[in-house]
Design an enzyme around this catalytic site. Structure first.
Site, PDB file in Angstrom:
ATOM      1  N   HIS A 115      21.359  -7.643 -10.634  1.00 36.05           N
ATOM      2  CA  HIS A 115      21.333  -6.459  -9.763  1.00 36.05           C
ATOM      3  C   HIS A 115      19.976  -5.738  -9.851  1.00 36.05           C
ATOM      4  O   HIS A 115      19.899  -4.546  -9.588  1.00 36.05           O
ATOM      5  CB  HIS A 115      22.447  -5.472 -10.129  1.00 36.05           C
ATOM      6  CG  HIS A 115      23.806  -6.085 -10.204  1.00 36.05           C
ATOM      7  ND1 HIS A 115      24.711  -6.041  -9.172  1.00 36.05           N
ATOM      8  CD2 HIS A 115      24.425  -6.788 -11.195  1.00 36.05           C
ATOM      9  CE1 HIS A 115      25.832  -6.663  -9.530  1.00 36.05           C
ATOM     10  NE2 HIS A 115      25.686  -7.129 -10.748  1.00 36.05           N
ATOM     11  N   SER A 158      -7.610  -5.166   2.828  1.00 33.26           N
ATOM     12  CA  SER A 158      -7.148  -4.360   3.937  1.00 33.26           C
ATOM     13  C   SER A 158      -8.332  -3.980   4.799  1.00 33.26           C
ATOM     14  O   SER A 158      -9.442  -3.792   4.296  1.00 33.26           O
ATOM     15  CB  SER A 158      -6.468  -3.109   3.395  1.00 33.26           C
ATOM     16  OG  SER A 158      -6.484  -2.066   4.338  1.00 33.26           O
ATOM     17  N   GLU A 212       4.144 -13.109   0.750  1.00 28.66           N
ATOM     18  CA  GLU A 212       4.930 -12.506   1.834  1.00 28.66           C
ATOM     19  C   GLU A 212       5.133 -13.487   2.974  1.00 28.66           C
ATOM     20  O   GLU A 212       6.213 -13.560   3.566  1.00 28.66           O
ATOM     21  CB  GLU A 212       4.224 -11.243   2.339  1.00 28.66           C
ATOM     22  CG  GLU A 212       4.123 -10.130   1.306  1.00 28.66           C
ATOM     23  CD  GLU A 212       3.278  -8.984   1.809  1.00 28.66           C
ATOM     24  OE1 GLU A 212       2.035  -9.116   1.784  1.00 28.66           O
ATOM     25  OE2 GLU A 212       3.844  -7.974   2.254  1.00 28.66           O
ATOM     26  N   LYS A 224      -7.212  -2.331  -1.629  1.00 31.66           N
ATOM     27  CA  LYS A 224      -5.991  -3.141  -1.604  1.00 31.66           C
ATOM     28  C   LYS A 224      -6.209  -4.581  -2.061  1.00 31.66           C
ATOM     29  O   LYS A 224      -7.268  -5.162  -1.881  1.00 31.66           O
ATOM     30  CB  LYS A 224      -5.396  -3.161  -0.189  1.00 31.66           C
ATOM     31  CG  LYS A 224      -4.782  -1.847   0.256  1.00 31.66           C
ATOM     32  CD  LYS A 224      -3.611  -1.402  -0.587  1.00 31.66           C
ATOM     33  CE  LYS A 224      -2.409  -2.308  -0.453  1.00 31.66           C
ATOM     34  NZ  LYS A 224      -1.784  -2.283   0.855  1.00 31.66           N
TER      35      LYS A 224
END
Lengths: 474, 474, 474, 474
Positions: B167, B288, B301, B294
């Site tokens: 969890h 970025s 992803e 960044k």
């Protein structure tokens, strides 16, 4: 998922109003409890607990007395459930807690020792695998039975001529038996996929405990063997977070659904007045509430539709599992309903298909008549040009195209053209070309391996009987 | 699917306006032609034609001279394509007609004999199976390579302690090596599924012709063998209308996608400032356009997202196939793009995952620190109560809950409570309970089969190396 | 997604071998770069940049000179792309960087001021909305055109009788015009959904910057208006992480696909020899490489199949978006290909459907003949019993069932029974019952609102022309 | 779909064995009957019958006496069902026949007149639309309530600073209130979609009869109005074969699911020990059967997972409807379970989300601490260079990158560099640059429309309250 009938339409504001207004705990209990659907697992849960308990005693982790009390208590719980005397309580969340709670009522403290060295995480994974193994075996039996029906029909119709379709246009004559054997092949692959799925699911997660294994000296091979598993699973994190077996089952089941839906599409077409190739038995047809003459192939339509349901179930679980970090997450509780629904849907669809085919009748005369339409033997004519006149196939294809056009203009079939008419297109055509233009000769000539000739079909049916009906389904 | 850049935004009425206004034939050519994507099959198409041609000559259906001309011509076509000198023409619809047309330009009439005793229906089924077999083999190699990376990492991190999550809450300490081995198991099943898929797809449809077989005396076993198939397919109707192999591949591929997406979710979490368990190499990170600081895990992803693409491809083809009557229908032309896309997506995802893992670094110190938080050894404490004090597990669970509450109230860990404090909850607790409260001892003690103890992990890694890396992928 | 033809079949190990072996950066570039597909957005990207630049100058954030240089430069870039003189570079990742990089080559430093107060996150969201808005408008025009074809056909066939089917069984006679108008309603709802989608997508994210807005004194209303948006989006986090507009489009598009697939199923059935209700024009039919007589409705099959593709695209993006934390994540880059593919597929499908219908011919005689089969007027008979004899409907249904059985036994239609025969079932039946048994009278009598009577159909067609063809699509 | 618990595991051969062995009629009844799930429609079915009956009498088609008997009888049936005294019989197939049968027991022959001028085809379409309209209204109320919670939270946390993420990496500081308002926007669009769906579904199919309309002089506007529909549907074939309203609902519901799943992903992350941004109330947390210390966000995980279920339901029905010829087919009976399941799932998910948010607490201190990490104000620094030094943004981006690198090397934040250190990178940097490096100033400065500044958030919350909470949900 089951919901009581709603109140009056005009008061819809109160349909679920109570739910939103419900005390928080009501909403939480409703979304969290799984007992409504996981009670299906009661037998598997008890079997797993008995194996676990026996092993704990064998390893000296619990006493023989506790073991005996637990085993006897579990048998009593089992009896109560089977006789409908058991009260399932959503407050106890799931089947595991419902059973353990009742066990503790029945035998007291000893019940509290059963959960040593295990967790609900490995317990539920074990239960679901056991349940699905049973379902897979039942599906295999169902598919085998359906293959048998097809093989019987193929033998009966080895020489029954029908139009073979591509693009739903008449292509070449084939035999109905050959058509049925195509489905025997599909179902054979389905059984293979189910068997492979069974092989991979038959590993026992019990003893992985919450996620990391346990420090108790358990014997996981003993429980695995007692429950009919091939081996304990090899990695405890994987054991509690893996649902591949469910996904593989759902994927394989969806493909069975595709096969059944294709057959149903054909049955529905064949039962239309326009085709009129087949007729379902009364017991698989239904009437209309308004049109007294209707005779609808409802069962076929439902089986066709239920494929969508199986694809939906597959999608549900794929989406649920995507991107979940290890190990167990509650998201995985959403595995059960799609699996239960898909398995039960598949089983009833196979049963209905089997029943429909057994009771259906096929109109050989109508099929034969249509098989001769639409210049169905044009390929035979082209092949004759290649074989006899040594014309390259591409040129033979053109010549035949011209002959088809000629016949179309005359409003007749190829076989109704005279030799002279044919010679106007290709001067070397001879009288014996007419032999290849009959539907029966066409079908007979397709005797390449896997082809549609009646002799091939009879042999292929016999071979299929040997290959598939002796196949051990698990 | 590829479209030229559109015109100006403000003139959107003309973006596709031409298409709607196009002469009918333009729309038809556009929707009908498959050459844009099926040109991928050129090598398989030529290989199939060569095998077919050689067999036709062997059976005396065409002459040795024609055979030689055809084989030489096909080699020339192949060369032209590989060297980029071939002009694909949408007017010729597909790869089969493009190649045959060029062959006929090169060698004349003999080219017209190649299509004897076959059809595009069996030809395209053969081509796609050959292509997919190559893709499956490549995927197996990729998965094997990824397993190797995981096994290497598991050996390196057999004793690296990290928090085990359920969890996404700290559950029990585990080792990073154990975590990696969970993926080795998943990928092992993936390879098993791909292998089973390969086994079932490796049947040769060539010679089924349009749908019914042929009257020419072809030898289907000869072509099957020449193309590396295990056997010719057994039913000609099935041979041209079956796309199970594509569906099974897409289903199996989607499950691989699930595994990769789970791993990527973890990597993305682990690379966040809050977890900080891992860091990707620069070559797998991006910046970025606006935020100069960044360092984004874009590749992770994208791999996570591309699972959606594979699920979409599976859905596409399941929906296409649902309810199609036998035999071939043009609907099936929609099989290729999902298969190509899913296979190529899967291959690049596996490659990217392999690259990411190879270059990633893991912060053992940070993991160790978090592993000790959150009362991660509470289960060990409960187990101690069971083992040493013979308390039933359920009661031990309660006692431990009370101890956790006590520690929570004091704002300390379980190991920071004094024996006296513990005795206030359960009087029989003794000093030696502290042994089980250390993270290292907890991990060490989980030595049940499949458990997370470092010794287990080392052995399991060695065993995985034997089992999986020697496994022959096809 | 486009891949060069693979090498030889037998060397499949090298097909993607290079990819796995590729330097890490190769894999990363391949998975990360979007220029292959997002170059479709060039016009929207430039339009967005021009609006942004004009606003920056208006607000005094950049100088008028820089503005002029940027605008002129962007026009040059646009020209280069439209004339095919632009080199897209995967190393520059995406369309935004490709254009900005070229701009900086053309105008130097000023180019570096364009990205002030924006980010690729808001930029790409703006571009995709603009592109999709154009696609939605085009789809609306296509659907409107298709409605027009249906309305024309409905007027032409307002009184053409055909069998109405339920369960693909003859149910009651209907008119072909009524059947076509059913599709006008479906497409009307589709246009409504597309319009609602357009309304919701027409909000401008530009100026949300990376995720938080900006400290520059920008005027978001000015850019929104310049780009034809109704309003700037209201929340910057939502602006960059929302893909609802794409999901809503894909969902609405899938429903259009359902409608087209239903029509195509009918066309395919109607073109079969067994139905023979319709014939497609030559330009929408194709032949066979082996069967010289074939005339296949390929375009209809492809449109039917491509629904699967649209459903797949919807699934892909739903799965991608599920569970993504805010704000922008690279996963969202996977939005473009499903959107582009679904939009372009839908547009070509609508165009092909329009073309097919325009060129199709319908065999009124054949339809009329089938309409009279299968006791299609049994409901009329039952209704006569209710209306004239005041029999409760349920009883009338039973009596009619008996009459159908009688006719079936005699092998005739209901209209072929004598009054005496009918009286044997229900003694009050009178001669005037025969009026309701004719197909033409049946159809004429169905004049309840929305019913199939020719007068209704003519009026409904006129009404549809008013309602839908005047409807402004965007 | 509900199944009794299975028998013992080891006897799985008998689990469904009975089903396969069952008399044909058993299988047919099981697959065909819908009463198990369509009994949910009882109130809508009775409401529809009452409206129909009243209209029949008004038009003189049945007598006032029959009308009164029927209306009274239907009220009795309704009472029996609501009080649980009604016995549903699968032999009577569906809710329509169950009710009509009971009505005929209660009032005799008059009951047989109720089905005049209608069919189950239009009846079930009417029932399902009524049911779904109620569900949509309830969902709108639920979404509105959830928006209210978010708006309250946004006002409370208008100035609570948290790290804004892109790619789950710290990007720029934002406010928690701004984050919550992003969800208000999403839910606002959801309500818009549900409202548009409601508008389109609110047309009344009743009176379309089987498929063609009827010859009885019915008044469809009267029944439509009585049932709260905007209009009767315009085409009878469309009326009985259209399931767009269900598909549109499922599509819109899936998008709501996407939004909830994104929020749940965030809550799960935020509840992890590593983030520790949030804590769920006890009533929405659960424990572990083995790990006494666990506090799991089960409800959040379940809501996240149930999105998969809604996507599955959407897929199911899309697949069912694809390629169905007009008009009604039994396949469409598969519409109900996905619609019921998705609607009920959505309602409980919204309720659970609302409950979770209401009880959750947010750790502002922890969020503030993390907001300052990771060079979160680097964009502010770059913007300062642009604004103050007039550096082009692209160059400012580079300079800032160098400063970030410098700070990274020193192991400090940007604000910890001295002016001198900064000058080593860009000599024109001045002391006042430090103003933009504080998290609070950064957030305050983002006051462009839609930006995250506390003032913006307060205003946007007030505006959202006006726009959304006054919105009439139907």
């Amino acid at each position: 998922m089951t919901t009581e009938p709603t109140k009056k339409t005009r008061k819809t504001s109160t349909i679920w109003g109570g739910r939103f207004g419900a005390g928080v705990s009501g909403v939480m209990e409703k979304i969290n409890a799984s007992i409504d659907f996981d009670k299906r697992l009661y037998a598997e849960d008890i079997a797993g607990s008995k194996a676990h308990c026996t092993m704990l005693a064998h390893q000296g982790i619990i006493s023989p007395e506790d073991r005996d009390a637990i085993l006897a208590g579990l048998d009593r719980v089992s009896g109560e459930i089977e006789e409908g005397r058991f009260t399932f309580d959503a407050g106890l969340e799931d089947i595991h807690m419902n059973i353990e709670h009742r066990l503790s009522e029945l035998i007291g403290d000893a019940a509290g020792r059963l959960h040593t060295a295990r967790s609900r995480n490995d317990q539920v994974a074990t239960d679901l695998r056991l349940w699905l193994r049973g379902a897979v075996d039942e599906i295999d039996r169902g598919l085998r039975g359906l293959q048998e029906v097809f093989i019987d029909l193929a033998e009966e119709h080895a020489a029954t001529v029908m139009p073979g379709f591509t693009h739903l246009q008449t292509a070449q004559p084939v035999t109905l038996g050959h058509h049925f054997l195509a489905y025997v092949e599909m179902l054979g692959r389905d059984r293979g996929r189910m068997g492979d799925c069974r092989k991979r699911l038959n590993e026992c997660p019990l003893g992985a405990a919450a996620l990391a294994g346990t420090s108790f000296p358990i014997d996981r091979h003993m429980t695995a063997e007692a429950l009919g598993f091939d081996t304990p699973s090899r990695n405890s994190l994987d054991a509690v977070s893996d649902r591949d077996f469910a996904l593989e089952f759902l994927g394989s089941g969806a493909i069975v659904g595709i096969h059944l839906s294709r057959l149903m599409e054909e049955l529905i077409l064949w039962c239309s007045a326009q085709f009129a190739f087949a007729r379902l038995s009364d017991s698989y047809s239904t009437g209309s509430s308004i049109m007294p003459q209707k005779r609808n192939p409802d069962a076929a339509e439902l089986v066709r539709a239920k494929t969508g349901r199986m694809i939906g179930a597959l999608n549900s679980l794929l989406t649920v599992m995507k991107g979940l970090p290890l190990a167990y997450g509650k998201d995985m509780q959403e595995d059960k309903e799609p699996v239960f629904d898909a398995a039960e849907t598949l089983i009833i669809c196979i049963a209905a298909t089997t029943g429909m085919l057994k009771g259906a009748t096929f109109d050989a005369q109508r099929m034969r008549a249509d098989a001769g339409q639409g210049f169905a033997t044009a390929t035979d004519l082209a092949d004759w040009l290649v074989r006899v006149l040594k014309v390259p196939f591409r040129k033979a294809h053109q010549i035949t195209g011209n002959l088809v056009k000629l016949a179309e203009d005359r409003g007749c079939g190829l076989e109704d053209l005279s030799v002279e008419e044919m010679k106007s297109v290709e001067s070397r055509i001879r009288e014996d070309i007419f032999q290849v233009l009959s539907v029966e000769n066409s079908v007979k000539s397709r005797n390449s391996y896997g082809g549609t000739s009646p002799r091939n079909v009879s042999e292929a049916a016999a071979e299929a009987r040997r290959r598939y009906l002796a196949m051990d389904g698990g």
